[in-house]
Design an enzyme around this catalytic site. Structure first.
Site, PDB file in Angstrom:
ATOM      1  CB  SER A   1      -2.681  -0.066  -9.015  1.00  0.00           C
ATOM      2  OG  SER A   1      -2.396   0.771 -10.112  1.00  0.00           O
TER       3      SER A   1
ATOM      4  CE1 TYR B   1       0.336   7.632  -7.049  1.00  0.00           C
ATOM      5  CE2 TYR B   1      -1.426   8.008  -8.625  1.00  0.00           C
ATOM      6  CZ  TYR B   1      -0.982   7.466  -7.440  1.00  0.00           C
ATOM      7  OH  TYR B   1      -1.849   6.752  -6.644  1.00  0.00           O
TER       8      TYR B   1
ATOM      9  CB  THR C   1      -5.908   9.282   1.883  1.00  0.00           C
ATOM     10  OG1 THR C   1      -5.405   9.722   0.611  1.00  0.00           O
ATOM     11  CG2 THR C   1      -6.892   8.144   1.672  1.00  0.00           C
TER      12      THR C   1
ATOM     13  CE  LYS D   1       0.086   3.966  -7.243  1.00  0.00           C
ATOM     14  NZ  LYS D   1       0.342   3.036  -6.116  1.00  0.00           N
TER      15      LYS D   1
ATOM     16  CG  ASN E   1      -1.565   1.327   1.487  1.00  0.00           C
ATOM     17  OD1 ASN E   1      -2.423   1.780   0.736  1.00  0.00           O
ATOM     18  ND2 ASN E   1      -1.141   1.995   2.558  1.00  0.00           N
TER      19      ASN E   1
END
Length: 275
Positions: free
Chosen positions: A134, A148, A183, A152, A83
């Site tokens: 992912s 980024y 988050t 992924k 994660n």
């Protein structure tokens, strides 16, 4: 039947919610973070089933130590959840070599080296489940997130390769593709040292959307993610790919439709040319 979990990036966000959910279900968990003291609250609540371990996935020695801690504490690992990750903002031209390397070291090489450390345990057990967190960005590119997105795409390719290589050993693989979640992603977003004004018309809107994500009522809660992953761990035959969140499903469906349409057009054009 309870399982033994090793979860990375548990100090906040999705990892924190997942570790808490697993512990509440009575699962045995090695919860990891670069600063393991951030997990003292969870260990205090579940001292018999939760172990905290220091882990920076960029450090091979810490990866090996985390796996060893799981074996010492619980006798093995049933589910590994990769994660830990972060987002590097910046368009293709703006991101430097150093920024790109750092992005891949955490988001790609980290899950690779940790999973590689767990595989000997799984070969001995003849069972295991590797979960790679992912993103919808692993299929759908977004402006301003070139590094980024590339990371992924890469981790999904690695995970699919693992699925073909280790299935005969009883190893299962699942790629999770979350959409937008409330988050610390936007708070921890790394900004490039160099910004180029020519790209602001396509990247600034994305940056604003990311920074406003936590305040939006439309994004998903980490608890939804935790529920999905816990239920995933109970499946005898888990899927290779799993969208997480309604927005992820919508993005992915549109992307798959667009790819299929383009593929059909290219193939038909090629056949016409050959004829």
């Amino acid at each position: 039947m309870t399982k033994r979990w090793l979860v990375t990036g548990c100090s906040s966000g999705l990892g924190r919610a997942l570790a808490a959910r697993l512990a509440s279900e009575g699962e045995r968990v090695v919860a990891t973070a670069r600063r393991p003291e951030t997990l003292d609250w969870l260990v205090a609540r579940h001292p018999d089933t939760v172990v905290a371990a220091a882990l920076d996935v960029r450090d091979p020695a810490q990866c090996a130590a985390a796996v060893g801690r799981a074996v010492d504490a619980f006798g093995g690992v049933d589910v590994l959840v990769n994660n830990a990750a972060y987002g590097q903002f910046g368009t293709f031209e703006e991101v430097s070599d150093a920024e790109l390397a750092a992005q891949f070291d955490t988001n790609v090489f980290g899950p690779w080296r940790l999973t590689r450390a767990v595989l000997p345990v799984w070969r001995k057990q003849r069972s295991g489940h590797a979960v790679f967190v992912s993103s919808v960005a692993g299929t759908v590119p977004f402006p301003g997130l070139a590094a980024y997105t590339a990371s992924k795409f890469a981790v999904e390719g690695a995970a699919e390769s693992l699925a073909t290589e280790a299935a005969h050993l009883g190893v299962k693989v699942t790629i999770l593709q979350p959409g937008g979640f409330a988050t610390g992603y936007s708070t921890n977003l790394a900004m490039p040292e160099r910004r180029i004004p020519d790209y602001t018309p396509v990247s600034d809107g994305m940056l604003g959307a990311l920074r406003g994500m936590n305040a939006s009522m439309e994004v998903n809660s980490p608890e939804l993610f935790a529920d999905v992953v816990w239920r995933l761990g109970q499946l005898e035959s888990p899927p290779l790919r799993l969208p997480v969140g309604p927005d992820s499903e919508a993005f992915l469906e549109a992307a798959y439709d667009a790819r299929r349409s383009e593929y059909d057009q290219v193939v038909k054009a090629g056949q016409h040319t050959r004829a």
